[in-house]
Design an enzyme around this catalytic site. Structure first.
Site, PDB file in Angstrom:
ATOM      1  CD  GLU A  47      19.659  -6.470 -10.963  1.00 21.70           C
ATOM      2  OE1 GLU A  47      18.793  -6.591 -10.093  1.00 21.70           O
ATOM      3  OE2 GLU A  47      20.675  -5.772 -10.830  1.00 21.70           O
ATOM      4  CB  THR A  48      21.614 -12.199 -15.828  1.00 19.33           C
ATOM      5  OG1 THR A  48      22.878 -12.417 -15.190  1.00 19.33           O
ATOM      6  CG2 THR A  48      21.654 -12.774 -17.231  1.00 19.33           C
TER       7      THR A  48
END
Length: 265
Positions: A47-48
């Site tokens: 995830e970002t």
């Protein structure tokens, strides 16, 4: 040249190269979805997180390398860690995040960060896809589902650690992910888990905060208690403290910044 700061934080650990790495991109204002998806694909982490000031807190969105998701625990923990570390927010002040899953808050508790998340109680499923069991190669004690994921309990911690899923089968299932759990045989932890998300481009997530919004309520009923110490048995591994109160799940974890850099765009 426009530059954008971006950080990599190992979440749910106090050691570098453990826990779950998340990229955190702190923006002055919102950017378009295509740009955020390109950045998340470039970072190529599970995830970002993208955040910018909004009302009395921050807007927060999460992207995998392939798609946007509605809830992510470890990237929320990482985002709070960065905001405090950079002195955007004083350590005594809780942080309010505005997200697609509603308002989430983060608070400092000594060396720990506490996240206030919604409970995601699973409901038992008596009918489920063949790919679920074939893809894991197990016989379940329980199969349930919430709005995000399937939850499966098996009878052996060792078997859980040895799982070698067939991801080509699991990614055919209409779900965000599959959580597999068992009661811990150690005195240190109450339960352990592993989490698989091939449908969103993450075969195995190292440590999944949002999954514990489901695991906490499930084990609350099984063990008749409201506080837990949990371990996610991925290769990197990670530990969480969990407290349940009404329809909220409080997740506590630690975090370590491992990279500070700039996007040259």
């Amino acid at each position: 040249m426009m530059t954008t700061p971006i950080y990599v934080v190992d979440a749910f650990t106090n050691q570098a190269f453990k826990g779950n790495p998340a990229a955190v991109c702190v923006l002055p204002t919102s950017r378009d979805d295509i740009w955020m998806q390109h950045v998340a694909s470039e970072m190529n982490l599970s995830e970002t997180a993208f955040l910018h000031p909004y009302q009395d807190g921050y807007s927060l969105r999460w992207f995998t390398p392939n798609t946007e998701v509605d809830l992510c625990g470890h990237a929320t923990l990482a985002s709070a860690h960065i905001l405090w570390e950079l002195d955007h927010i004083s350590a005594e002040q809780p942080i309010t995040f505005y997200t697609k899953s509603g308002i989430l808050t983060a608070s400092k508790r000594g060396e720990w960060i506490e996240l206030d998340f919604p409970s995601e109680q699973p409901k038992q499923e008596n009918v489920y896809p063949n790919e679920l069991i074939d893809g894991l190669g197990i016989q379940p004690l329980y199969v349930g589902r919430n709005r995000f994921d399937y939850l499966i309990e098996i009878d052996s911690e060792q078997r859980l650690k040895e799982l070698n899923p067939n991801f080509s089968l699991l990614e055919q299932i209409d779900t965000r992910g599959i959580i597999v759990t068992s009661k811990s045989t150690s005195t240190e932890y109450d339960f352990i888990s592993r989490c698989f998300f091939p449908a969103v481009g993450v075969n195995e997530d190292p440590v999944t905060g949002s999954a514990h919004c489901c695991l906490g309520p499930y084990w609350q009923e099984k063990l008749n208690k409201n506080e837990f110490l949990a371990y996610q048995a991925s290769k990197r591994g990670g530990m969480l403290k969990i407290k349940l109160q009404h329809d909220r799940v409080f997740l506590l974890g630690q975090a370590v910044t491992v990279l500070r850099s700039e996007l040259l765009l």
